[in-house]
Design a protein around this motif. Structure first.
Motif, PDB file in Angstrom:
ATOM      1  N   LYS A 274       6.906  -0.294   5.187  1.00  0.00           N
ATOM      2  CA  LYS A 274       5.644   0.378   5.488  1.00  0.00           C
ATOM      3  C   LYS A 274       5.394   1.512   4.499  1.00  0.00           C
ATOM      4  O   LYS A 274       6.334   2.102   3.963  1.00  0.00           O
ATOM      5  CB  LYS A 274       5.667   0.941   6.914  1.00  0.00           C
ATOM      6  CG  LYS A 274       5.799  -0.123   7.992  1.00  0.00           C
ATOM      7  CD  LYS A 274       5.806   0.492   9.378  1.00  0.00           C
ATOM      8  CE  LYS A 274       5.961  -0.586  10.454  1.00  0.00           C
ATOM      9  NZ  LYS A 274       5.983  -0.011  11.818  1.00  0.00           N
TER      10      LYS A 274
ATOM     11  N   GLN B 274      -2.396  -1.160  -1.251  1.00  0.00           N
ATOM     12  CA  GLN B 274      -2.327  -2.355  -0.422  1.00  0.00           C
ATOM     13  C   GLN B 274      -1.466  -3.431  -1.073  1.00  0.00           C
ATOM     14  O   GLN B 274      -0.641  -4.062  -0.414  1.00  0.00           O
ATOM     15  CB  GLN B 274      -3.741  -2.897  -0.167  1.00  0.00           C
ATOM     16  CG  GLN B 274      -3.759  -4.098   0.769  1.00  0.00           C
ATOM     17  CD  GLN B 274      -5.162  -4.549   1.121  1.00  0.00           C
ATOM     18  OE1 GLN B 274      -6.140  -3.960   0.671  1.00  0.00           O
ATOM     19  NE2 GLN B 274      -5.270  -5.595   1.928  1.00  0.00           N
ATOM     20  N   GLU B 275      -1.636  -3.623  -2.381  1.00  0.00           N
ATOM     21  CA  GLU B 275      -0.812  -4.602  -3.083  1.00  0.00           C
ATOM     22  C   GLU B 275       0.633  -4.139  -3.152  1.00  0.00           C
ATOM     23  O   GLU B 275       1.564  -4.932  -3.045  1.00  0.00           O
ATOM     24  CB  GLU B 275      -1.346  -4.850  -4.491  1.00  0.00           C
ATOM     25  CG  GLU B 275      -0.562  -5.926  -5.235  1.00  0.00           C
ATOM     26  CD  GLU B 275      -1.110  -6.206  -6.624  1.00  0.00           C
ATOM     27  OE1 GLU B 275      -0.309  -6.587  -7.511  1.00  0.00           O
ATOM     28  OE2 GLU B 275      -2.332  -6.043  -6.818  1.00  0.00           O
TER      29      GLU B 275
ATOM     30  N   HIS C 180       9.985  -3.167   9.281  1.00  0.00           N
ATOM     31  CA  HIS C 180       9.524  -3.878   8.098  1.00  0.00           C
ATOM     32  C   HIS C 180       9.124  -2.797   7.097  1.00  0.00           C
ATOM     33  O   HIS C 180       9.166  -1.605   7.397  1.00  0.00           O
ATOM     34  CB  HIS C 180       8.341  -4.787   8.442  1.00  0.00           C
ATOM     35  CG  HIS C 180       8.243  -5.998   7.552  1.00  0.00           C
ATOM     36  ND1 HIS C 180       8.297  -5.916   6.177  1.00  0.00           N
ATOM     37  CD2 HIS C 180       8.121  -7.309   7.840  1.00  0.00           C
ATOM     38  CE1 HIS C 180       8.191  -7.122   5.662  1.00  0.00           C
ATOM     39  NE2 HIS C 180       8.092  -7.994   6.647  1.00  0.00           N
TER      40      HIS C 180
ATOM     41  N   GLY D  38       7.484 -17.923   2.498  1.00  0.00           N
ATOM     42  CA  GLY D  38       6.765 -16.869   3.185  1.00  0.00           C
ATOM     43  C   GLY D  38       7.336 -16.471   4.526  1.00  0.00           C
ATOM     44  O   GLY D  38       6.793 -15.613   5.201  1.00  0.00           O
TER      45      GLY D  38
ATOM     46  N   ALA E 264       1.844  -2.740  -9.193  1.00  0.00           N
ATOM     47  CA  ALA E 264       0.828  -3.111  -8.209  1.00  0.00           C
ATOM     48  C   ALA E 264      -0.475  -2.419  -8.583  1.00  0.00           C
ATOM     49  O   ALA E 264      -0.466  -1.318  -9.149  1.00  0.00           O
ATOM     50  CB  ALA E 264       1.266  -2.709  -6.803  1.00  0.00           C
TER      51      ALA E 264
ATOM     52  N   GLU F 187      11.663  -9.088   2.714  1.00  0.00           N
ATOM     53  CA  GLU F 187      11.871 -10.435   3.227  1.00  0.00           C
ATOM     54  C   GLU F 187      12.810 -11.242   2.339  1.00  0.00           C
ATOM     55  O   GLU F 187      13.459 -12.184   2.802  1.00  0.00           O
ATOM     56  CB  GLU F 187      10.523 -11.141   3.377  1.00  0.00           C
ATOM     57  CG  GLU F 187       9.704 -10.570   4.527  1.00  0.00           C
ATOM     58  CD  GLU F 187       8.267 -11.049   4.534  1.00  0.00           C
ATOM     59  OE1 GLU F 187       7.944 -11.946   3.729  1.00  0.00           O
ATOM     60  OE2 GLU F 187       7.475 -10.532   5.345  1.00  0.00           O
TER      61      GLU F 187
ATOM     62  N   ARG G  91       6.979  -5.535   1.146  1.00  0.00           N
ATOM     63  CA  ARG G  91       7.305  -6.470   2.222  1.00  0.00           C
ATOM     64  C   ARG G  91       7.970  -7.731   1.678  1.00  0.00           C
ATOM     65  O   ARG G  91       8.873  -8.289   2.295  1.00  0.00           O
ATOM     66  CB  ARG G  91       6.042  -6.815   3.018  1.00  0.00           C
ATOM     67  CG  ARG G  91       5.597  -5.640   3.884  1.00  0.00           C
ATOM     68  CD  ARG G  91       4.354  -5.912   4.701  1.00  0.00           C
ATOM     69  NE  ARG G  91       4.207  -4.834   5.673  1.00  0.00           N
ATOM     70  CZ  ARG G  91       4.330  -4.989   6.988  1.00  0.00           C
ATOM     71  NH1 ARG G  91       4.614  -6.176   7.478  1.00  0.00           N
ATOM     72  NH2 ARG G  91       4.194  -3.968   7.797  1.00  0.00           N
ATOM     73  N   GLU G  92       7.518  -8.182   0.504  1.00  0.00           N
ATOM     74  CA  GLU G  92       8.154  -9.349  -0.113  1.00  0.00           C
ATOM     75  C   GLU G  92       9.595  -9.029  -0.489  1.00  0.00           C
ATOM     76  O   GLU G  92      10.484  -9.871  -0.327  1.00  0.00           O
ATOM     77  CB  GLU G  92       7.358  -9.779  -1.346  1.00  0.00           C
ATOM     78  CG  GLU G  92       6.010 -10.414  -1.019  1.00  0.00           C
ATOM     79  CD  GLU G  92       5.193 -10.718  -2.257  1.00  0.00           C
ATOM     80  OE1 GLU G  92       5.603 -10.263  -3.361  1.00  0.00           O
ATOM     81  OE2 GLU G  92       4.157 -11.380  -2.139  1.00  0.00           O
TER      82      GLU G  92
ATOM     83  N   LYS H  15       2.347  -4.956  -0.009  1.00  0.00           N
ATOM     84  CA  LYS H  15       2.686  -6.384   0.013  1.00  0.00           C
ATOM     85  C   LYS H  15       3.950  -6.645  -0.799  1.00  0.00           C
ATOM     86  O   LYS H  15       4.822  -7.416  -0.384  1.00  0.00           O
ATOM     87  CB  LYS H  15       1.524  -7.203  -0.535  1.00  0.00           C
ATOM     88  CG  LYS H  15       1.771  -8.699  -0.524  1.00  0.00           C
ATOM     89  CD  LYS H  15       0.580  -9.465  -1.075  1.00  0.00           C
ATOM     90  CE  LYS H  15       0.857 -10.963  -1.097  1.00  0.00           C
ATOM     91  NZ  LYS H  15      -0.285 -11.727  -1.671  1.00  0.00           N
TER      92      LYS H  15
END
Length: 404
Positions: free
Chosen positions: A200, A175-176, A198, A244, A171, A186, A182-183, A179
């Motif tokens: 963090k 911030q990336e 989730h 998504g 990354a 999920e 989180r991906e 993300k």
């Protein structure tokens, strides 16, 4: 304004499908890695009629390996395992001309030839497996951790994974990296140790699902589907998760205690079309909270406080016996300290007397008007819980409390 959830929530059936699919993919990836690491590699370049087939294996040899290593009880079961993986696009015949057979035929894992499914969840899963293989080589990244006398096996810290992703060029910045994390969550690659958060960039414990699957037999891929009818299996293979869409987390429970969190009853059934939402258990420095708090015991039916049902019209009537109040509850490592149930309106079902909700003044029987600025008067408990979980670690609640 009431927040809409139709674009970001999965139905219970979608979540069930997604979880089974991820389980099958995880088992298949574990098998692929094991076959690559055998003393006499079963996955290798092979030549047939002057044509080279890279990174492939022989059907008969893998059946031998599964039976000899007690990963399948019989050759027939081994074939069923491999055909299930083939059905779900984990592996395929090198020319896509045969279903898996206990014969001298060449097959290949799609991870090894670049034909992996292009769905967002599958791509995230593949990326997560690559990250896992690298992270598990790092000293002190994945290890047993203790918090408040409880041990969390093979876990890692969210902010440490963010550090690693940036340092190792997975990354560009934090911030990336957030993300990416989180991906991965999920896609079912990682999860919070209590399925409460989730991903963090904080001091929260997470675990790779690979580390939980290592003790499974590969024949367990059949167990994932054993309660499904043939038509349900076919339907599962043909369905796809919306790109998504977040994966609702499974709520865990115990016969001796319930984690005190802002969610509905864990054992409550989910009607068709209604989503199940995860809950939050927040880890902070130990000095920030009382060190002795443990999850509250499950009250027996005779011990539960009865909340009288009320309609929205009765609740909001001008002369209704309720008063409006505002409560801010900051989560501690065990949770927020309350459980919500019902819907339209949602009510506070249980409050841990030693938890942060009680300290903030929240009481059993209060009805929720808003959560973090969002109207929940017409929401279900799962929708209200989701608003709490996607926010920060403080839940700002506006409630209606019955007058004394």
């Amino acid at each position: 304004m009431q927040q809409r959830h139709s674009d970001c929530s999965l139905t219970a059936s979608q979540a069930s499908f997604h979880r089974r699919k991820m389980d099958i993919m995880a088992i298949g990836e574990e098998l692929r890695l094991r076959l690559h690491e055998t003393e006499q590699p079963l996955i290798k370049d092979r030549r047939y009629h002057l044509k080279l087939y890279a990174n492939c294996f022989v059907g008969r040899e893998v059946v031998d390996w599964l039976v000899e290593n007690k990963e399948a009880e019989s050759r027939q079961q081994a074939v069923e395992v491999m055909r299930t993986l083939q059905d779900y696009n984990v592996m395929h015949h090198v020319c896509d001309e045969h279903e898996f057979k206990d014969e001298y035929l060449f097959f290949r894992f799609r991870r090894d030839d670049g034909t992996y499914p292009e769905e967002p969840d599958a791509l995230a899963f593949a990326r997560g497996q690559r990250i896992y293989c690298r992270v598990k080589l790092e000293k002190n990244m994945i290890k047993d951790r203790k918090y408040h006398l409880k041990s969390y096996k093979k876990s890692f810290v969210g902010k440490e994974l963010v550090d690693w992703l940036v340092t190792n060029n997975e990354a560009l910045d934090r911030q990336e990296a957030l993300k990416v994390g989180r991906e991965l969550l999920e896609a079912g690659v990682i999860h919070h140790v209590c399925d409460d958060h989730h991903f963090k960039d904080e001091y929260l414990f997470y675990r790779f699902r690979n580390d939980e699957a290592e003790r499974q037999k590969f024949s367990d891929v059949l167990g994932v589907l054993k309660h499904m009818s043939p038509s349900a299996r076919r339907n599962m293979k043909s369905k796809s998760i919306l790109p998504g869409s977040p994966l609702p987390q499974t709520i865990t429970s115990s016969s001796s205690y319930r984690r005190d969190v802002p969610i509905s009853e864990e054992q409550e059934s989910i009607p068709s079309g209604e989503t199940q939402s995860g809950d939050e258990g927040y880890y902070t420095p130990m000095s920030a909270i009382p060190s002795g708090r443990t999850p509250m015991p499950v009250p027996s039916p005779s011990e539960e406080q009865v909340v009288m049902p009320v309609t929205i019209e009765e609740l909001m009537a001008p002369n209704a016996p309720f008063i409006r109040k505002t409560v801010k509850v900051t989560s501690d490592p065990v949770g927020y300290g309350f459980v919500i149930r019902g819907g339209r309106p949602v009510h506070v079902h249980t409050v841990d007397p030693a938890g942060p909700a009680a300290a903030a003044g929240l009481t059993v029987g209060e009805y929720l008007l808003s959560v973090n600025g969002h109207d929940v008067l017409h929401s279900t408990h799962t929708e209200a819980a989701r608003l709490i979980l996607i926010g920060a670690s403080t839940a700002a609640l506006v409630t209606m409390q019955r007058k004394a």
